[in-house]
Design an enzyme around this catalytic site. Structure first.
Site, PDB file in Angstrom:
ATOM      1  N   CYS A 156       0.918  -1.350  -0.004  1.00 16.50           N
ATOM      2  CA  CYS A 156       0.082  -0.024   0.162  1.00 16.50           C
ATOM      3  C   CYS A 156       1.007   1.280  -0.210  1.00 16.50           C
ATOM      4  O   CYS A 156       0.251   2.211  -0.280  1.00 16.50           O
ATOM      5  CB  CYS A 156      -0.790  -0.038   1.167  1.00 16.50           C
TER       6      CYS A 156
HETATM    7  N1  COA Z   1     -20.500  -9.023   7.682  1.00 12.86           N
HETATM    8  C1  COA Z   1     -21.116  -9.015   8.905  1.00 12.86           C
HETATM    9  N2  COA Z   1     -20.452  -9.507   9.963  1.00 12.86           N
HETATM   10  C2  COA Z   1     -19.036  -9.610   9.584  1.00 12.86           C
HETATM   11  C3  COA Z   1     -18.628  -9.566   8.128  1.00 12.86           C
HETATM   12  C4  COA Z   1     -19.508  -9.211   7.153  1.00 12.86           C
HETATM   13  N3  COA Z   1     -19.003  -8.919   6.061  1.00 12.86           N
HETATM   14  N4  COA Z   1     -17.160  -9.599   8.552  1.00 12.86           N
HETATM   15  C5  COA Z   1     -16.963 -10.080   9.696  1.00 12.86           C
HETATM   16  N5  COA Z   1     -18.140  -9.899  10.463  1.00 12.86           N
HETATM   17  C6  COA Z   1     -18.336 -10.109  11.942  1.00 12.86           C
HETATM   18  C7  COA Z   1     -17.060 -10.878  12.376  1.00 12.86           C
HETATM   19  O1  COA Z   1     -17.155 -12.171  12.223  1.00 12.86           O
HETATM   20  C8  COA Z   1     -17.096 -10.491  13.959  1.00 12.86           C
HETATM   21  O2  COA Z   1     -17.986 -11.089  14.594  1.00 12.86           O
HETATM   22  P1  COA Z   1     -17.819 -11.486  16.142  1.00 12.86           P
HETATM   23  O3  COA Z   1     -17.613 -10.479  16.850  1.00 12.86           O
HETATM   24  O4  COA Z   1     -18.856 -12.489  16.506  1.00 12.86           O
HETATM   25  O5  COA Z   1     -16.626 -12.403  16.162  1.00 12.86           O
HETATM   26  C9  COA Z   1     -17.550  -9.446  13.933  1.00 12.86           C
HETATM   27  O6  COA Z   1     -18.315  -8.814  12.423  1.00 12.86           O
HETATM   28  C10 COA Z   1     -16.304  -8.101  13.910  1.00 12.86           C
HETATM   29  O7  COA Z   1     -15.487  -8.468  12.823  1.00 12.86           O
HETATM   30  P2  COA Z   1     -13.839  -7.714  12.801  1.00 12.86           P
HETATM   31  O8  COA Z   1     -13.237  -8.504  11.763  1.00 12.86           O
HETATM   32  O9  COA Z   1     -13.409  -7.688  14.320  1.00 12.86           O
HETATM   33  O10 COA Z   1     -14.618  -6.308  12.561  1.00 12.86           O
HETATM   34  P3  COA Z   1     -13.507  -4.794  12.448  1.00 12.86           P
HETATM   35  O11 COA Z   1     -14.430  -4.176  13.047  1.00 12.86           O
HETATM   36  O12 COA Z   1     -12.060  -5.033  12.889  1.00 12.86           O
HETATM   37  O13 COA Z   1     -13.599  -4.515  10.842  1.00 12.86           O
HETATM   38  C11 COA Z   1     -11.876  -4.425   9.189  1.00 12.86           C
HETATM   39  C12 COA Z   1     -12.918  -5.268  10.150  1.00 12.86           C
HETATM   40  C13 COA Z   1     -11.151  -5.203   8.136  1.00 12.86           C
HETATM   41  C14 COA Z   1     -12.884  -3.415   8.480  1.00 12.86           C
HETATM   42  C15 COA Z   1     -10.912  -3.596   9.872  1.00 12.86           C
HETATM   43  O14 COA Z   1     -10.353  -4.636  10.988  1.00 12.86           O
HETATM   44  C16 COA Z   1     -10.003  -3.077   9.493  1.00 12.86           C
HETATM   45  O15 COA Z   1     -10.351  -2.094   8.444  1.00 12.86           O
HETATM   46  N6  COA Z   1      -8.617  -3.279   9.592  1.00 12.86           N
HETATM   47  C17 COA Z   1      -7.398  -2.387   9.192  1.00 12.86           C
HETATM   48  C18 COA Z   1      -7.576  -2.522   7.618  1.00 12.86           C
HETATM   49  C19 COA Z   1      -6.328  -2.138   6.895  1.00 12.86           C
HETATM   50  O16 COA Z   1      -6.150  -1.045   6.989  1.00 12.86           O
HETATM   51  N7  COA Z   1      -5.832  -2.960   6.238  1.00 12.86           N
HETATM   52  C20 COA Z   1      -4.694  -2.620   5.309  1.00 12.86           C
HETATM   53  C21 COA Z   1      -5.053  -3.344   4.227  1.00 12.86           C
HETATM   54  S1  COA Z   1      -3.696  -2.575   2.972  1.00 12.86           S
END
Ligand code: COA
Length: 374
Positions: A156
Protein backbone atom coordinates in the site's frame (compact mmCIF):
# COMPACT_ATOMS: atom_id res chain seq x y z
CA UNK A 1 20.30 20.43 -6.15
CA UNK A 2 17.01 20.80 -8.03
CA UNK A 3 13.59 21.30 -6.44
CA UNK A 4 11.25 18.37 -7.34
CA UNK A 5 7.57 19.13 -7.98
CA UNK A 6 4.38 17.24 -8.77
CA UNK A 7 3.01 18.91 -11.88
CA UNK A 8 0.32 16.41 -12.90
CA UNK A 9 -1.69 13.43 -11.70
CA UNK A 10 -4.03 11.07 -13.52
CA UNK A 11 -6.58 8.45 -12.48
CA UNK A 12 -7.83 5.52 -14.57
CA UNK A 13 -11.16 4.28 -13.18
CA UNK A 14 -12.61 0.98 -14.52
CA UNK A 15 -16.14 1.08 -15.94
CA UNK A 16 -17.70 -1.58 -13.72
CA UNK A 17 -19.08 -0.72 -10.29
CA UNK A 18 -20.05 -3.25 -7.62
CA UNK A 19 -22.28 -1.81 -4.90
CA UNK A 20 -22.34 -3.27 -1.40
CA UNK A 21 -25.88 -4.55 -2.13
CA UNK A 22 -24.71 -6.51 -5.21
CA UNK A 23 -21.66 -7.80 -3.37
CA UNK A 24 -23.64 -9.07 -0.39
CA UNK A 25 -26.21 -10.83 -2.61
CA UNK A 26 -23.38 -12.67 -4.42
CA UNK A 27 -21.53 -13.53 -1.20
CA UNK A 28 -24.66 -14.83 0.52
CA UNK A 29 -25.54 -16.99 -2.50
CA UNK A 30 -21.97 -18.35 -2.43
CA UNK A 31 -22.25 -19.06 1.32
CA UNK A 32 -25.55 -20.93 0.80
CA UNK A 33 -24.00 -22.94 -2.03
CA UNK A 34 -20.92 -23.74 0.08
CA UNK A 35 -23.02 -24.75 3.09
CA UNK A 36 -25.18 -27.06 0.93
CA UNK A 37 -22.15 -28.66 -0.71
CA UNK A 38 -20.44 -29.19 2.66
CA UNK A 39 -23.56 -30.03 4.69
CA UNK A 40 -22.22 -33.36 5.98
CA UNK A 41 -18.83 -31.94 7.05
CA UNK A 42 -20.54 -28.95 8.69
CA UNK A 43 -22.97 -31.23 10.54
CA UNK A 44 -20.02 -33.36 11.72
CA UNK A 45 -18.29 -30.21 13.01
CA UNK A 46 -15.35 -30.70 10.63
CA UNK A 47 -15.69 -27.33 8.88
CA UNK A 48 -17.53 -24.22 10.01
CA UNK A 49 -20.59 -23.06 8.06
CA UNK A 50 -20.22 -19.76 6.19
CA UNK A 51 -22.27 -16.94 7.69
CA UNK A 52 -23.99 -14.26 5.64
CA UNK A 53 -22.41 -10.86 5.04
CA UNK A 54 -24.28 -7.59 5.56
CA UNK A 55 -24.30 -4.14 3.96
CA UNK A 56 -24.69 -2.49 7.36
CA UNK A 57 -21.56 -4.19 8.70
CA UNK A 58 -19.50 -3.20 5.66
CA UNK A 59 -20.38 0.49 5.87
CA UNK A 60 -20.01 0.60 9.65
CA UNK A 61 -16.70 -1.30 9.76
CA UNK A 62 -15.04 0.34 6.76
CA UNK A 63 -17.00 3.29 5.29
CA UNK A 64 -16.92 1.57 1.87
CA UNK A 65 -20.11 1.81 -0.23
CA UNK A 66 -18.98 0.57 -3.63
CA UNK A 67 -15.86 -0.36 -5.62
CA UNK A 68 -14.74 -0.21 -9.28
CA UNK A 69 -13.47 -3.45 -10.82
CA UNK A 70 -12.05 -4.57 -14.16
CA UNK A 71 -14.45 -7.55 -14.31
CA UNK A 72 -17.59 -7.89 -12.26
CA UNK A 73 -19.19 -10.95 -13.85
CA UNK A 74 -16.80 -13.51 -12.35
CA UNK A 75 -16.71 -11.79 -8.96
CA UNK A 76 -20.51 -11.78 -8.65
CA UNK A 77 -20.99 -15.36 -9.89
CA UNK A 78 -21.48 -17.39 -6.67
CA UNK A 79 -19.77 -20.40 -8.24
CA UNK A 80 -16.69 -18.42 -9.40
CA UNK A 81 -16.06 -15.51 -6.98
CA UNK A 82 -13.03 -13.98 -8.68
CA UNK A 83 -12.49 -11.73 -11.73
CA UNK A 84 -12.35 -13.39 -15.15
CA UNK A 85 -9.71 -11.74 -17.28
CA UNK A 86 -8.97 -12.37 -20.93
CA UNK A 87 -5.63 -14.09 -21.64
CA UNK A 88 -3.53 -11.54 -23.52
CA UNK A 89 -0.99 -12.45 -26.17
CA UNK A 90 2.64 -11.55 -25.48
CA UNK A 91 2.53 -9.00 -28.31
CA UNK A 92 -0.46 -7.18 -26.72
CA UNK A 93 -0.11 -4.60 -23.93
CA UNK A 94 -0.47 -6.19 -20.51
CA UNK A 95 -3.47 -5.11 -18.44
CA UNK A 96 -1.39 -3.26 -15.85
CA UNK A 97 0.49 -1.42 -18.59
CA UNK A 98 -2.76 -0.45 -20.35
CA UNK A 99 -4.29 0.97 -17.16
CA UNK A 100 -1.04 2.69 -16.23
CA UNK A 101 -0.66 4.29 -19.67
CA UNK A 102 -4.20 5.73 -19.44
CA UNK A 103 -3.44 7.32 -16.05
CA UNK A 104 -0.02 8.51 -17.30
CA UNK A 105 -1.54 10.28 -20.33
CA UNK A 106 -3.89 12.19 -17.99
CA UNK A 107 -1.00 13.22 -15.73
CA UNK A 108 1.06 14.39 -18.72
CA UNK A 109 -1.91 16.33 -20.12
CA UNK A 110 -2.41 18.13 -16.81
CA UNK A 111 1.28 19.06 -16.71
CA UNK A 112 1.31 20.06 -20.40
CA UNK A 113 4.22 17.71 -21.14
CA UNK A 114 5.00 15.05 -23.76
CA UNK A 115 5.94 11.51 -22.80
CA UNK A 116 9.14 11.91 -24.82
CA UNK A 117 10.62 14.16 -22.11
CA UNK A 118 10.08 11.57 -19.38
CA UNK A 119 13.34 9.86 -18.45
CA UNK A 120 12.20 7.66 -15.55
CA UNK A 121 9.12 5.42 -15.24
CA UNK A 122 8.48 3.62 -11.96
CA UNK A 123 5.64 1.11 -11.83
CA UNK A 124 4.95 0.94 -8.10
CA UNK A 125 2.18 -1.41 -7.01
CA UNK A 126 1.18 -4.20 -4.62
CA UNK A 127 1.26 -6.92 -7.26
CA UNK A 128 2.93 -7.32 -10.63
CA UNK A 129 1.09 -9.08 -13.44
CA UNK A 130 4.20 -11.10 -14.34
CA UNK A 131 7.71 -11.60 -13.06
CA UNK A 132 9.52 -9.99 -16.01
CA UNK A 133 10.12 -8.03 -18.16
CA UNK A 134 9.23 -5.20 -15.78
CA UNK A 135 5.78 -3.66 -16.36
CA UNK A 136 7.45 -0.25 -16.07
CA UNK A 137 9.66 -0.98 -19.10
CA UNK A 138 6.57 -1.93 -21.10
CA UNK A 139 4.84 1.31 -20.02
CA UNK A 140 7.97 3.28 -20.95
CA UNK A 141 7.83 1.71 -24.40
CA UNK A 142 4.06 2.23 -24.87
CA UNK A 143 4.38 5.88 -23.86
CA UNK A 144 7.48 6.52 -25.96
CA UNK A 145 9.38 7.70 -22.88
CA UNK A 146 13.17 7.73 -22.71
CA UNK A 147 15.67 6.95 -19.96
CA UNK A 148 14.98 3.90 -17.83
CA UNK A 149 12.17 2.18 -15.95
CA UNK A 150 11.72 -0.30 -13.12
CA UNK A 151 9.07 -1.95 -10.96
CA UNK A 152 8.86 -1.66 -7.21
CA UNK A 153 6.53 -3.14 -4.61
CA UNK A 154 5.97 -1.80 -1.12
CA UNK A 155 2.30 -2.88 -1.02
CA UNK A 156 0.00 0.00 0.00
CA UNK A 157 2.97 2.36 0.36
CA UNK A 158 4.27 1.77 -3.17
CA UNK A 159 3.19 5.21 -4.45
CA UNK A 160 4.80 7.29 -1.70
CA UNK A 161 7.99 5.20 -1.74
CA UNK A 162 8.01 5.65 -5.54
CA UNK A 163 7.56 9.41 -5.18
CA UNK A 164 10.48 9.55 -2.72
CA UNK A 165 12.65 7.57 -5.15
CA UNK A 166 11.76 9.80 -8.11
CA UNK A 167 11.99 13.06 -6.14
CA UNK A 168 15.46 12.13 -4.82
CA UNK A 169 16.68 11.38 -8.36
CA UNK A 170 15.29 14.68 -9.62
CA UNK A 171 16.90 16.52 -6.69
CA UNK A 172 20.30 15.02 -7.49
CA UNK A 173 19.96 15.52 -11.26
CA UNK A 174 20.17 11.85 -12.31
CA UNK A 175 16.74 12.24 -13.94
CA UNK A 176 14.77 15.29 -15.02
CA UNK A 177 11.15 14.13 -15.37
CA UNK A 178 9.58 11.00 -13.83
CA UNK A 179 6.28 9.16 -13.89
CA UNK A 180 5.33 7.11 -10.84
CA UNK A 181 2.51 4.80 -11.93
CA UNK A 182 0.32 2.66 -9.66
CA UNK A 183 -1.90 0.16 -11.50
CA UNK A 184 -3.72 -1.77 -8.75
CA UNK A 185 -5.81 -4.78 -9.82
CA UNK A 186 -6.73 -5.54 -6.22
CA UNK A 187 -9.77 -7.61 -7.25
CA UNK A 188 -7.36 -10.35 -8.36
CA UNK A 189 -5.64 -10.75 -4.96
CA UNK A 190 -8.79 -10.37 -2.85
CA UNK A 191 -10.47 -13.51 -1.49
CA UNK A 192 -14.08 -12.73 -2.42
CA UNK A 193 -15.19 -15.94 -0.62
CA UNK A 194 -14.06 -14.65 2.79
CA UNK A 195 -16.72 -12.62 4.63
CA UNK A 196 -14.14 -10.83 6.79
CA UNK A 197 -12.52 -9.07 3.84
CA UNK A 198 -14.64 -9.57 0.69
CA UNK A 199 -15.68 -5.89 0.68
CA UNK A 200 -12.24 -4.34 1.11
CA UNK A 201 -10.66 -3.78 -2.31
CA UNK A 202 -11.27 -2.18 -5.72
CA UNK A 203 -9.29 -1.64 -8.96
CA UNK A 204 -7.77 1.61 -10.29
CA UNK A 205 -4.55 3.08 -11.68
CA UNK A 206 -2.96 6.39 -10.76
CA UNK A 207 0.00 8.29 -12.20
CA UNK A 208 2.06 11.14 -10.75
CA UNK A 209 4.37 13.29 -12.88
CA UNK A 210 7.35 14.65 -10.95
CA UNK A 211 9.84 17.03 -12.51
CA UNK A 212 12.09 19.98 -11.73
CA UNK A 213 9.95 22.83 -10.34
CA UNK A 214 11.85 25.09 -12.75
CA UNK A 215 10.41 23.09 -15.68
CA UNK A 216 6.76 23.48 -14.53
CA UNK A 217 4.57 25.34 -17.01
CA UNK A 218 1.60 25.82 -14.67
CA UNK A 219 0.75 25.54 -10.96
CA UNK A 220 2.54 22.76 -9.11
CA UNK A 221 3.14 21.12 -5.74
CA UNK A 222 6.75 21.34 -4.63
CA UNK A 223 7.92 18.15 -2.92
CA UNK A 224 9.37 19.76 0.22
CA UNK A 225 10.43 16.46 1.74
CA UNK A 226 9.57 12.77 2.00
CA UNK A 227 9.91 10.20 4.77
CA UNK A 228 9.59 6.41 4.49
CA UNK A 229 9.66 3.75 7.22
CA UNK A 230 9.15 -0.03 7.45
CA UNK A 231 8.75 -2.51 10.28
CA UNK A 232 8.27 -6.24 9.60
CA UNK A 233 4.83 -7.71 10.37
CA UNK A 234 2.90 -10.80 9.25
CA UNK A 235 -0.47 -9.20 9.94
CA UNK A 236 -1.01 -8.36 6.26
CA UNK A 237 0.40 -11.11 4.08
CA UNK A 238 -0.01 -12.92 0.74
CA UNK A 239 2.07 -16.10 0.22
CA UNK A 240 1.62 -16.31 -3.54
CA UNK A 241 4.91 -16.31 -5.43
CA UNK A 242 7.14 -18.09 -7.89
CA UNK A 243 8.18 -20.82 -5.43
CA UNK A 244 4.57 -21.96 -5.23
CA UNK A 245 4.94 -24.88 -7.67
CA UNK A 246 7.97 -26.26 -5.86
CA UNK A 247 6.29 -26.61 -2.48
CA UNK A 248 3.99 -29.37 -1.15
CA UNK A 249 0.35 -28.52 -2.05
CA UNK A 250 1.69 -25.28 -3.46
CA UNK A 251 -0.74 -25.28 -6.38
CA UNK A 252 -3.83 -26.06 -4.28
CA UNK A 253 -6.64 -23.52 -3.89
CA UNK A 254 -5.17 -22.21 -0.64
CA UNK A 255 -6.48 -19.27 1.40
CA UNK A 256 -2.96 -17.93 1.99
CA UNK A 257 -2.39 -17.43 -1.75
CA UNK A 258 -4.62 -14.32 -1.59
CA UNK A 259 -4.64 -11.22 0.63
CA UNK A 260 -4.87 -12.11 4.32
CA UNK A 261 -4.97 -9.79 7.28
CA UNK A 262 -5.52 -9.67 10.98
CA UNK A 263 -7.60 -6.49 10.70
CA UNK A 264 -7.88 -5.76 14.42
CA UNK A 265 -4.11 -6.02 14.96
CA UNK A 266 -3.44 -3.89 11.88
CA UNK A 267 -5.73 -1.27 13.32
CA UNK A 268 -4.03 -1.29 16.71
CA UNK A 269 -0.43 -1.37 15.50
CA UNK A 270 -0.53 0.78 12.37
CA UNK A 271 -2.48 3.73 13.81
CA UNK A 272 0.17 4.83 16.36
CA UNK A 273 2.94 4.09 13.84
CA UNK A 274 1.35 6.40 11.24
CA UNK A 275 0.38 9.23 13.62
CA UNK A 276 3.88 9.28 15.12
CA UNK A 277 5.47 9.07 11.67
CA UNK A 278 3.53 12.10 10.38
CA UNK A 279 4.19 14.13 13.53
CA UNK A 280 7.94 13.35 13.39
CA UNK A 281 8.06 14.25 9.69
CA UNK A 282 6.38 17.60 10.34
CA UNK A 283 8.65 18.35 13.32
CA UNK A 284 11.77 17.64 11.27
CA UNK A 285 10.54 20.21 8.73
CA UNK A 286 9.64 22.81 11.39
CA UNK A 287 6.00 22.55 10.35
CA UNK A 288 3.25 22.57 12.98
CA UNK A 289 0.10 20.55 12.33
CA UNK A 290 -1.98 23.77 12.32
CA UNK A 291 -0.06 24.83 9.18
CA UNK A 292 -1.30 21.81 7.20
CA UNK A 293 -4.17 22.69 4.90
CA UNK A 294 -4.80 19.10 3.80
CA UNK A 295 -4.10 15.46 4.62
CA UNK A 296 -4.41 12.98 1.73
CA UNK A 297 -4.38 9.70 3.61
CA UNK A 298 -4.24 6.07 2.51
CA UNK A 299 -7.79 4.93 1.78
CA UNK A 300 -8.37 1.68 3.68
CA UNK A 301 -10.81 2.47 6.43
CA UNK A 302 -12.79 5.58 7.44
CA UNK A 303 -12.44 5.04 11.18
CA UNK A 304 -8.68 4.67 10.76
CA UNK A 305 -8.46 7.94 8.83
CA UNK A 306 -10.66 9.77 11.35
CA UNK A 307 -8.35 8.57 14.12
CA UNK A 308 -5.14 9.60 12.34
CA UNK A 309 -6.58 13.02 11.42
CA UNK A 310 -7.58 13.65 15.05
CA UNK A 311 -4.20 12.52 16.38
CA UNK A 312 -2.17 14.60 13.91
CA UNK A 313 -4.25 17.79 14.00
CA UNK A 314 -5.19 17.55 17.68
CA UNK A 315 -8.87 18.05 16.79
CA UNK A 316 -11.53 16.51 14.56
CA UNK A 317 -10.62 17.43 10.96
CA UNK A 318 -13.22 19.02 8.71
CA UNK A 319 -14.17 16.57 5.92
CA UNK A 320 -12.59 18.91 3.35
CA UNK A 321 -9.28 18.95 5.25
CA UNK A 322 -8.97 15.18 4.98
CA UNK A 323 -10.91 14.02 1.93
CA UNK A 324 -11.91 10.36 1.70
CA UNK A 325 -12.57 8.58 -1.58
CA UNK A 326 -12.83 5.07 -0.11
CA UNK A 327 -16.63 5.22 -0.02
CA UNK A 328 -16.56 5.16 -3.87
CA UNK A 329 -13.33 3.28 -4.66
CA UNK A 330 -12.85 1.03 -1.58
CA UNK A 331 -9.21 0.28 -0.70
CA UNK A 332 -7.14 0.59 -3.89
CA UNK A 333 -3.86 -0.12 -2.13
CA UNK A 334 -1.06 2.28 -3.13
CA UNK A 335 -3.33 4.34 -5.40
CA UNK A 336 -5.79 5.50 -2.70
CA UNK A 337 -3.95 8.53 -1.34
CA UNK A 338 -3.05 9.59 -4.89
CA UNK A 339 -6.72 9.47 -5.99
CA UNK A 340 -7.57 11.67 -2.98
CA UNK A 341 -4.74 14.07 -3.88
CA UNK A 342 -5.68 14.13 -7.55
CA UNK A 343 -9.36 14.88 -6.88
CA UNK A 344 -8.97 17.25 -3.93
CA UNK A 345 -5.96 19.52 -4.39
CA UNK A 346 -6.86 22.13 -7.05
CA UNK A 347 -8.38 24.54 -4.56
CA UNK A 348 -5.22 24.96 -2.43
CA UNK A 349 -3.73 28.46 -2.50
CA UNK A 350 -0.12 29.53 -3.10
CA UNK A 351 1.99 28.69 -0.04
CA UNK A 352 -0.48 26.13 1.36
CA UNK A 353 1.05 22.95 2.79
CA UNK A 354 -0.43 19.46 2.51
CA UNK A 355 0.74 15.93 3.22
CA UNK A 356 0.18 12.64 1.39
CA UNK A 357 0.52 9.60 3.64
CA UNK A 358 0.17 5.92 2.81
CA UNK A 359 0.49 2.89 5.05
CA UNK A 360 -0.03 -0.85 4.89
CA UNK A 361 1.64 -4.22 4.52
CA UNK A 362 5.27 -4.51 5.55
CA UNK A 363 4.36 -2.66 7.74
CA UNK A 364 5.22 0.37 5.65
CA UNK A 365 4.45 4.06 5.94
CA UNK A 366 5.43 6.85 3.55
CA UNK A 367 4.71 10.58 3.73
CA UNK A 368 5.23 13.38 1.21
CA UNK A 369 5.12 17.03 2.36
CA UNK A 370 3.93 19.34 -0.42
CA UNK A 371 3.81 23.11 -0.89
CA UNK A 372 1.44 24.69 -3.40
CA UNK A 373 2.84 27.11 -6.00
CA UNK A 374 0.56 28.91 -8.47
N1 COA B 1 -20.73 -9.06 7.51
C1 COA B 1 -21.21 -9.22 8.75
N2 COA B 1 -20.44 -9.49 9.82
C2 COA B 1 -19.12 -9.61 9.62
C3 COA B 1 -18.54 -9.48 8.35
C4 COA B 1 -19.40 -9.20 7.26
N3 COA B 1 -18.92 -9.03 6.02
N4 COA B 1 -17.21 -9.66 8.45
C5 COA B 1 -16.95 -9.90 9.74
N5 COA B 1 -18.09 -9.89 10.46
C6 COA B 1 -18.25 -10.13 11.90
C7 COA B 1 -17.06 -10.88 12.47
O1 COA B 1 -17.23 -12.27 12.30
C8 COA B 1 -17.08 -10.46 13.91
O2 COA B 1 -18.05 -11.20 14.59
P1 COA B 1 -17.80 -11.66 16.13
O3 COA B 1 -17.65 -10.38 16.90
O4 COA B 1 -19.01 -12.44 16.43
O5 COA B 1 -16.53 -12.46 16.08
C9 COA B 1 -17.57 -9.01 13.85
O6 COA B 1 -18.25 -8.89 12.59
C10 COA B 1 -16.42 -8.01 13.91
O7 COA B 1 -15.41 -8.40 12.97
P2 COA B 1 -13.99 -7.73 12.91
O8 COA B 1 -13.18 -8.38 11.83
O9 COA B 1 -13.39 -7.70 14.28
O10 COA B 1 -14.41 -6.26 12.45
P3 COA B 1 -13.60 -4.91 12.50
O11 COA B 1 -14.43 -3.92 13.16
O12 COA B 1 -12.20 -5.10 12.96
O13 COA B 1 -13.55 -4.50 10.94
C11 COA B 1 -11.96 -4.45 9.14
C12 COA B 1 -12.87 -5.30 10.02
C13 COA B 1 -11.17 -5.34 8.23
C14 COA B 1 -12.82 -3.50 8.31
C15 COA B 1 -11.02 -3.61 10.03
O14 COA B 1 -10.39 -4.43 10.99
C16 COA B 1 -9.95 -2.87 9.27
O15 COA B 1 -10.23 -2.07 8.43
N6 COA B 1 -8.67 -3.08 9.64
C17 COA B 1 -7.55 -2.41 9.06
C18 COA B 1 -7.55 -2.66 7.60
C19 COA B 1 -6.38 -2.12 6.88
O16 COA B 1 -6.07 -0.97 6.91
N7 COA B 1 -5.72 -2.97 6.19
C20 COA B 1 -4.69 -2.57 5.38
C21 COA B 1 -4.84 -3.33 4.14
S1 COA B 1 -3.85 -2.63 2.95
Amino acid sequence: MHRPAITGTGVFTPENVITNAELVVAFNAHADLYNAENAAAIAAGEVPAKEHSSEDFIVKASGIKQRYVIDKEGILDPSIMHPLLRQRRDDEPSLMAEMGVDAAHKALLQAGKDAGGVDLVICAASNMERAYPAIAVEIQSLLGAGGFAFDMNVACSSATFGIQTAADMIRSGSVRRALVINPEICSAHLEWRDRDCHFIFGDVATATLIERADDATAGYFEVKSTRCATEFSNNIRNNNGYLRRSRPAGMADRRDMQFMQNGRKVFKEVLPMVSEHISAHLTSENVVAADLKRLWLHQANKTMNDFIGRKVLGRTPQPAEQPNILQDYANTSSAGSIIAFSKYSDDLQAGDLGLICSFGAGYSVGSVLLKRHI
